[in-house]
Design an enzyme around this catalytic site. Structure first.
Site, short mmCIF file in Angstrom:
data_model
loop_
_atom_site.label_atom_id
_atom_site.label_comp_id
_atom_site.label_asym_id
_atom_site.label_seq_id
_atom_site.Cartn_x
_atom_site.Cartn_y
_atom_site.Cartn_z
N SER A 134 -5.58 22.35 9.57
CA SER A 134 -5.67 20.98 9.48
C SER A 134 -5.56 20.17 10.89
O SER A 134 -5.28 19.17 10.96
CB SER A 134 -4.87 20.22 8.24
OG SER A 134 -3.31 20.87 8.73
N GLU A 155 -0.53 20.78 -3.70
CA GLU A 155 -1.54 22.13 -4.41
C GLU A 155 -0.66 22.55 -5.42
O GLU A 155 -1.39 22.53 -6.51
CB GLU A 155 -1.91 23.01 -3.26
CG GLU A 155 -2.92 23.82 -4.02
CD GLU A 155 -3.27 25.02 -3.04
OE1 GLU A 155 -3.20 24.72 -1.75
OE2 GLU A 155 -3.40 25.87 -3.60
#
Ligand code: SF4
Length: 331
Positions: free
Chosen positions: A282, A134
């Site tokens: 996740s 990211e």
């Protein structure tokens, strides 16, 4: 003897992860097995292995792996963490149809980076590592204008990240702070406060870049920690939000991180009466169910308590984009 298990709520999949996984599942059906995903679609080993094994999805870390035409798929999916414009350009130049499964909350940070870089601002981007996907993606939007900054408690861990107490900018009147979406809420707030003291004109986004899923999962751990003797955090080591959950749990009580129920060890539970369980954004829920089943098998009389609220946020799935469309947009 374990008497009580508290399941944190919310836990597990966030809207961005659900969208990203469903995007890959649908694309793999349409691509009939000929599909590549750039980087782990989400940072969880179980999710990635299941997509590889059950759907034949290939994962690559470098687009150069696809230079050879024999090895090149028709379609590529970008992971939930986002990519730099250069990656999109390179994929388009290879002639790949692109499906961008970047979480919309990450896309928002990219837009802010582009907007303020165009106005000549320096962007202080707070992240946990220069290697995090990211961080690389957001940095790639305006590399000339961006300085990576460490969270104040992590200074020195990655030498490529500046210390918020000493970082210098070309013009203190034109500075913006952006952050990775999955950091510790408390540490990020404190880091922004340090920067604000040093650069009083610092612009902070109207709404924090830390995402709702990160905040809600940390809040749930904070609520439960005083009630438990041991917190189990289900998270892959590469999950930033999961590791921040684990660190928070460790700060507040005794905690263990596990990838899956197979990692559990009986000697952890000596003298433990109440156990908390949470999972990264996740981590698939069946791993939480497996952990609970492991505990119930050993202590069948234990009581399960689940407090809190589930989130109701959903994100729309992205559409495939042709290479020429992407190149036209990038200019
Ligand atoms: S953790 Fe937050 S930023 Fe990351 S995919 Fe989920 S909602 Fe999006």
């Amino acid at each position: 003897m374990v008497e009580r298990v508290y399941l944190a709520k919310p836990r597990g999949f966030c809207a961005g992860v659900v969208m990203a996984i469903q995007t890959v599942e649908r694309a793999s059906e349409e691509a009939d097995g000929d599909l590549v995903v750039y980087h782990q679609i989400v940072h969880n080993e179980t999710v990635v292995h299941r997509l590889e094994k059950e759907r034949g999805v290939r994962f690559v870390e470098d687009l150069d792996e696809l230079k050879n035409a024999d090895n090149r798929p028709r379609t590529i999916v970008f992971s939930a963490h986002g990519v730099a414009p250069e990656v999109r350009r390179k994929a388009a130049e290879l002639g790949l149809v692109q499906i961008d499964a970047t979480c919309p909350l990450v896309t928002k940070v990219h837009s802010e980076a582009r907007r303020y870089a165009a106005l000549g601002y320096t962007i202080l981007l707070i992240g946990d590592s220069a290697d995090h996907q990211e961080v690389k993606g957001t940095l790639g939007e305006a590399p000339e204008n961006t300085i990576l900054v460490a969270v104040h408690t992590q200074v020195g861990k990655d030498p490529r990240l500046a210390d918020p107490r000493t970082v210098q900018v070309p013009d203190p009147e034109k500075v913006l702070v952006l952050t990775q979406t999955t950091l510790s809420v408390d540490d990020t707030d404190a880091t922004v406060a340090i920067l604000k003291r040093r650069f009083p004109k610092l612009i902070t986004p109207a709404r924090s870049d830390l995402c709702y899923a990160t905040k809600n999962r940390q809040d749930a751990v904070r609520r439960l920690a005083p009630k438990v003797d041991l917190f189990l955090v289900l998270s892959s080591r590469h999950s930033s939000n999961g590791m921040r959950l684990f660190e928070l749990a460790e700060k507040l009580t005794r905690a263990r991180r596990i990838d899956a129920p197979e990692d559990l060890r009986e000697d952890w539970f000596t003298g433990v009466k109440s156990v908390g369980i949470t999972s990264a954004a996740s981590t698939p829920e069946d791993l939480v169910a497996g952990t609970l089943a492991w505990l119930k098998k050993r202590w069948p009389g234990l009581v399960v308590v689940e407090e809190g609220e589930w989130e109701r946020i959903r994100f729309r799935k992205p559409r495939p984009r042709k290479p020429e469309e992407v190149l036209a947009e990038l200019g």
